[in-house]
Design a protein around this motif. Structure first.
Motif, PDB file in Angstrom:
ATOM      1  N   PRO A  33       0.799  -1.228   0.000  1.00 27.36           N
ATOM      2  CA  PRO A  33       0.000   0.000   0.000  1.00 27.36           C
ATOM      3  C   PRO A  33       0.833   1.280   0.000  1.00 27.36           C
ATOM      4  O   PRO A  33       0.388   2.303  -0.528  1.00 27.36           O
ATOM      5  CB  PRO A  33      -0.831  -0.121   1.278  1.00 27.36           C
ATOM      6  N   TRP A  34       2.011   1.223   0.607  1.00 24.42           N
ATOM      7  CA  TRP A  34       2.864   2.411   0.693  1.00 24.42           C
ATOM      8  C   TRP A  34       3.857   2.510  -0.465  1.00 24.42           C
ATOM      9  O   TRP A  34       4.643   3.452  -0.528  1.00 24.42           O
ATOM     10  CB  TRP A  34       3.626   2.382   2.012  1.00 24.42           C
ATOM     11  N   ASP A  35       3.818   1.560  -1.374  1.00 25.70           N
ATOM     12  CA  ASP A  35       4.778   1.507  -2.481  1.00 25.70           C
ATOM     13  C   ASP A  35       4.173   2.264  -3.674  1.00 25.70           C
ATOM     14  O   ASP A  35       3.404   1.719  -4.448  1.00 25.70           O
ATOM     15  CB  ASP A  35       5.041   0.047  -2.832  1.00 25.70           C
ATOM     16  N   ILE A  36       4.554   3.540  -3.835  1.00 20.64           N
ATOM     17  CA  ILE A  36       3.908   4.394  -4.840  1.00 20.64           C
ATOM     18  C   ILE A  36       4.707   4.489  -6.139  1.00 20.64           C
ATOM     19  O   ILE A  36       4.289   5.171  -7.071  1.00 20.64           O
ATOM     20  CB  ILE A  36       3.661   5.807  -4.284  1.00 20.64           C
ATOM     21  N   GLY A  37       5.863   3.822  -6.213  1.00 19.81           N
ATOM     22  CA  GLY A  37       6.640   3.829  -7.443  1.00 19.81           C
ATOM     23  C   GLY A  37       7.359   5.134  -7.716  1.00 19.81           C
ATOM     24  O   GLY A  37       7.798   5.395  -8.840  1.00 19.81           O
ATOM     25  N   ALA A  38       7.521   5.960  -6.691  1.00 19.36           N
ATOM     26  CA  ALA A  38       8.181   7.261  -6.821  1.00 19.36           C
ATOM     27  C   ALA A  38       8.590   7.719  -5.431  1.00 19.36           C
ATOM     28  O   ALA A  38       8.053   7.228  -4.422  1.00 19.36           O
ATOM     29  CB  ALA A  38       7.236   8.279  -7.457  1.00 19.36           C
ATOM     30  N   PRO A  39       9.524   8.671  -5.335  1.00 12.13           N
ATOM     31  CA  PRO A  39       9.863   9.186  -4.015  1.00 12.13           C
ATOM     32  C   PRO A  39       8.701   9.966  -3.420  1.00 12.13           C
ATOM     33  O   PRO A  39       7.876  10.532  -4.145  1.00 12.13           O
ATOM     34  CB  PRO A  39      11.060  10.115  -4.293  1.00 12.13           C
ATOM     35  N   GLN A  40       8.624   9.989  -2.114  1.00 14.83           N
ATOM     36  CA  GLN A  40       7.598  10.781  -1.448  1.00 14.83           C
ATOM     37  C   GLN A  40       7.823  12.269  -1.731  1.00 14.83           C
ATOM     38  O   GLN A  40       8.967  12.747  -1.713  1.00 14.83           O
ATOM     39  CB  GLN A  40       7.623  10.541   0.057  1.00 14.83           C
ATOM     40  N   PRO A  41       6.752  13.020  -2.016  1.00 17.71           N
ATOM     41  CA  PRO A  41       6.911  14.453  -2.282  1.00 17.71           C
ATOM     42  C   PRO A  41       7.679  15.192  -1.186  1.00 17.71           C
ATOM     43  O   PRO A  41       8.469  16.096  -1.480  1.00 17.71           O
ATOM     44  CB  PRO A  41       5.470  14.950  -2.386  1.00 17.71           C
ATOM     45  N   ALA A  42       7.473  14.820   0.076  1.00 17.96           N
ATOM     46  CA  ALA A  42       8.201  15.486   1.164  1.00 17.96           C
ATOM     47  C   ALA A  42       9.700  15.241   1.056  1.00 17.96           C
ATOM     48  O   ALA A  42      10.508  16.128   1.354  1.00 17.96           O
ATOM     49  CB  ALA A  42       7.675  14.997   2.517  1.00 17.96           C
ATOM     50  N   VAL A  43      10.087  14.037   0.624  1.00 21.04           N
ATOM     51  CA  VAL A  43      11.506  13.724   0.453  1.00 21.04           C
ATOM     52  C   VAL A  43      12.089  14.534  -0.704  1.00 21.04           C
ATOM     53  O   VAL A  43      13.215  15.050  -0.617  1.00 21.04           O
ATOM     54  CB  VAL A  43      11.700  12.213   0.222  1.00 21.04           C
ATOM     55  N   VAL A  44      11.329  14.671  -1.760  1.00 29.14           N
ATOM     56  CA  VAL A  44      11.780  15.483  -2.897  1.00 29.14           C
ATOM     57  C   VAL A  44      12.016  16.917  -2.462  1.00 29.14           C
ATOM     58  O   VAL A  44      13.040  17.526  -2.798  1.00 29.14           O
ATOM     59  CB  VAL A  44      10.745  15.424  -4.040  1.00 29.14           C
ATOM     60  N   ALA A  67      15.484   6.091  -1.656  1.00 30.54           N
ATOM     61  CA  ALA A  67      16.936   5.896  -1.713  1.00 30.54           C
ATOM     62  C   ALA A  67      17.473   6.130  -3.117  1.00 30.54           C
ATOM     63  O   ALA A  67      18.512   6.776  -3.304  1.00 30.54           O
ATOM     64  CB  ALA A  67      17.290   4.490  -1.233  1.00 30.54           C
ATOM     65  N   LEU A  68      16.777   5.620  -4.113  1.00 30.20           N
ATOM     66  CA  LEU A  68      17.217   5.788  -5.499  1.00 30.20           C
ATOM     67  C   LEU A  68      17.175   7.252  -5.916  1.00 30.20           C
ATOM     68  O   LEU A  68      18.077   7.741  -6.611  1.00 30.20           O
ATOM     69  CB  LEU A  68      16.327   4.954  -6.418  1.00 30.20           C
ATOM     70  N   PHE A  69      16.150   7.964  -5.484  1.00 29.09           N
ATOM     71  CA  PHE A  69      16.045   9.386  -5.808  1.00 29.09           C
ATOM     72  C   PHE A  69      17.200  10.173  -5.201  1.00 29.09           C
ATOM     73  O   PHE A  69      17.827  11.008  -5.875  1.00 29.09           O
ATOM     74  CB  PHE A  69      14.707   9.934  -5.296  1.00 29.09           C
ATOM     75  N   ILE A  70      17.501   9.916  -3.934  1.00 27.48           N
ATOM     76  CA  ILE A  70      18.585  10.647  -3.268  1.00 27.48           C
ATOM     77  C   ILE A  70      19.933  10.290  -3.885  1.00 27.48           C
ATOM     78  O   ILE A  70      20.774  11.167  -4.135  1.00 27.48           O
ATOM     79  CB  ILE A  70      18.571  10.340  -1.757  1.00 27.48           C
ATOM     80  N   ALA A  71      20.144   9.005  -4.165  1.00 27.28           N
ATOM     81  CA  ALA A  71      21.411   8.576  -4.756  1.00 27.28           C
ATOM     82  C   ALA A  71      21.613   9.161  -6.143  1.00 27.28           C
ATOM     83  O   ALA A  71      22.740   9.477  -6.544  1.00 27.28           O
ATOM     84  CB  ALA A  71      21.471   7.054  -4.812  1.00 27.28           C
ATOM     85  N   ALA A  72      20.535   9.310  -6.900  1.00 32.22           N
ATOM     86  CA  ALA A  72      20.632   9.872  -8.249  1.00 32.22           C
ATOM     87  C   ALA A  72      21.095  11.321  -8.218  1.00 32.22           C
ATOM     88  O   ALA A  72      21.547  11.849  -9.246  1.00 32.22           O
ATOM     89  CB  ALA A  72      19.286   9.764  -8.959  1.00 32.22           C
ATOM     90  N   ARG A  73      21.012  11.957  -7.059  1.00 30.37           N
ATOM     91  CA  ARG A  73      21.488  13.326  -6.899  1.00 30.37           C
ATOM     92  C   ARG A  73      22.957  13.369  -6.513  1.00 30.37           C
ATOM     93  O   ARG A  73      23.489  14.439  -6.216  1.00 30.37           O
ATOM     94  CB  ARG A  73      20.632  14.055  -5.866  1.00 30.37           C
TER      95      ARG A  73
END
Length: 212
Positions: A33-44, A67-73
């Motif tokens: 249910p919590w797996d939205i396929g994207a980073p959470q907007p608050a994390v962004v 994790a993938l979103f942060i690492a990609a930065r």
């Protein structure tokens, strides 16, 4: 096809006892249910204002979107979870995107076993799954892997507003284990929102906590 999990020597958490199944089961029949396929907007938003510095620990990382979103930065990121199926999905996503992230199985209540230290720690949706006793242990566990001056972000369901998520947490319940710990100082607790597969905006708290 989902991977077959290894036997888990951990005692079940309060959430697992209540659900009657381990965390890994949440990933065996499609997205959790919590797996939205994207980073959470608050994390962004945190990343966009420079809120992360490496190395970063994503505790309870699930399938690794944050994790993938942060690492990609360009930051070194280490994601941990107890759900082996989720970790397998995260590793495959890292390979597919050619993003360098380390994912490993680890018990959030015993992070000292990682023998690592981090400058930023992200908890997105894990704190609220622990009961009152477990939260005390969890806060101590987080301190064991936090550098002096490290920043911890806790994003958890709130009990304020309508359409609250499962295990909603009061401001007091979020504050108390950190306030009672000599290792942490709360900087801010602000209203936020969490996205789930079923709701775009579920009431949440975002706590910013600093390691003394």
């Amino acid at each position: 096809m989902p991977t077959t999990p290894r036997p888990d020597p951990r005692p079940p958490t309060s959430h697992e006892r209540h659900a009657g199944q381990p965390w890994n089961a949440s990933y065996l029949d499609g997205p959790a249910p919590w797996d939205i396929g994207a980073p959470q907007p608050a994390v962004v938003r945190l990343a966009e204002v420079g809120g992360f510095s490496g190395p970063v620990l994503d505790v309870g990382c699930g399938t690794g979107d944050n994790a993938l979103f942060i690492a990609a930065r360009g930051l070194p990121v280490f994601g941990v979870d107890v759900a082996e199926t989720a970790l397998a999905i995260a590793r495959q996503a890292a390979d597919d995107r050619n993003v360098d992230v380390n994912f490993a199985m680890a018990d959030a209540l015993h992070l000292q076993r990682l023998y690592r230290r981090f400058q930023t720690i992200l908890d997105c949706g894990l704190f609220h799954a622990f009961d009152e006793v477990e939260r005390i242990e969890y806060v101590a566990s987080l301190a064991s892997v936090a550098d002096d001056g490290a920043t911890l972000y806790v994003l958890c369901f709130s009990d304020i507003g309508t359409g609250t998520g499962p295990h909603p947490v009061s401001r007091e319940a979020l504050t108390t284990p950190f306030a009672d710990s000599p290792a942490w100082q709360i900087t801010t607790i602000a209203p936020e929102h969490l996205r789930t597969r079923f709701h775009d905006s579920t009431p949440a708290w975002l706590a910013t906590v600093v390691r003394k």
